[in-house]
Design an enzyme around this catalytic site. Structure first.
Site, PDB file in Angstrom:
ATOM      1  CB  ILE A  43      30.598 -17.679 -24.699  1.00  0.00           C
ATOM      2  CG1 ILE A  43      30.875 -19.034 -25.154  1.00  0.00           C
ATOM      3  CG2 ILE A  43      30.137 -17.548 -23.262  1.00  0.00           C
ATOM      4  CD1 ILE A  43      31.980 -19.839 -24.785  1.00  0.00           C
ATOM      5  CB  CYS A  53      33.900 -15.072 -32.230  1.00  0.00           C
ATOM      6  SG  CYS A  53      33.444 -13.307 -32.583  1.00  0.00           S
ATOM      7  CD  GLU A  55      34.523 -17.439 -36.076  1.00  0.00           C
ATOM      8  OE1 GLU A  55      33.857 -17.279 -34.775  1.00  0.00           O
ATOM      9  OE2 GLU A  55      34.292 -16.794 -37.004  1.00  0.00           O
ATOM     10  CB  CYS A  89      37.790 -14.646 -35.413  1.00  0.00           C
ATOM     11  SG  CYS A  89      36.658 -14.723 -33.982  1.00  0.00           S
TER      12      CYS A  89
HETATM   13  N1  THU Z   1      30.068 -14.155 -34.048  1.00  0.00           N
HETATM   14  C1  THU Z   1      30.816 -15.272 -34.059  1.00  0.00           C
HETATM   15  O1  THU Z   1      30.830 -16.181 -33.052  1.00  0.00           O
HETATM   16  N2  THU Z   1      31.765 -15.433 -34.998  1.00  0.00           N
HETATM   17  C2  THU Z   1      31.917 -14.584 -35.963  1.00  0.00           C
HETATM   18  O2  THU Z   1      32.825 -14.805 -36.990  1.00  0.00           O
HETATM   19  C3  THU Z   1      31.157 -13.324 -36.165  1.00  0.00           C
HETATM   20  C4  THU Z   1      30.184 -12.950 -34.808  1.00  0.00           C
HETATM   21  C5  THU Z   1      29.143 -13.861 -32.923  1.00  0.00           C
HETATM   22  C6  THU Z   1      29.499 -13.045 -31.609  1.00  0.00           C
HETATM   23  C7  THU Z   1      28.111 -12.426 -31.357  1.00  0.00           C
HETATM   24  O3  THU Z   1      27.898 -13.548 -29.998  1.00  0.00           O
HETATM   25  C8  THU Z   1      27.240 -12.920 -32.441  1.00  0.00           C
HETATM   26  O4  THU Z   1      27.919 -13.510 -33.288  1.00  0.00           O
HETATM   27  C9  THU Z   1      26.792 -11.513 -32.866  1.00  0.00           C
HETATM   28  O5  THU Z   1      27.818 -10.711 -33.174  1.00  0.00           O
END
Ligand code: THU
Length: 137
Positions: A43, A53, A55, A89
């Site tokens: 989000i 993130c 996770e 995370c």
């Molecule tokens: N992102 C995640 O949701 N999880 C991860 O482990 C790596 C990065 C997302 C955060 C952001 O919205 C996008 O990926 C780019 O960094």
């Protein structure tokens, strides 16, 4: 463990990603020891820093519902290859999960995935135990 069902949940979770800035969707599915699954997506925010993130979304949803014991998490992103959890995370996982038994599954699809223990992804942790050993003023 049936990784396939959990992988399908993570892929489905990605559909809800709010990613107007990166256009990079990530989905997660967190399995509790009692067998419940919490989905999470990334989000984003115009101010960037508040971005959450996938996770952590899954963890915070579960914890806010009273869950305390976790078995595994699957992560799936719009990447060319396995998408690994970021350091922030991983640190959240360290706070709530057992290093030796909690499994982190990075999945491209239901047939192509890798399984790691949290300890493999996060050696040399800083946690409550470590903090308790420290000096105090
Ligand atoms: N992102 C995640 O949701 N999880 C991860 O482990 C790596 C990065 C997302 C955060 C952001 O919205 C996008 O990926 C780019 O960094």
């Amino acid at each position: 463990m049936d990784y396939k069902a959990l992988i399908e949940e993570a892929i489905a979770a990605k559909e809800m990603a709010y990613v107007p800035y990166s256009h990079f969707r990530v989905g997660a599915a967190l399995l509790t020891k009692s067998g419940k699954i919490y989905r999470g997506c990334n989000i984003e925010n115009a101010a960037f820093t508040p971005t959450n993130c996938a996770e952590r979304t899954a963890f915070f949803k579960a914890i806010s519902e009273g869950e305390k014991e976790f078995k595994a998490i699957v992560v799936n992103g719009d990447a060319d290859d396995y998408l690994f959890p970021c350091g922030v995370c991983r640190q959240v996982m360290v706070e709530f999960c057992d290093l030796k038994t909690f499994e982190v599954i990075v999945a491209n699809n239901t047939e192509d995935y890798k399984v790691f223990t949290l300890e493999q992804l996060m050696p040399g942790v800083f946690n409550a135990e470590e903090m308790a050993k420290g000096q105090r003023l």
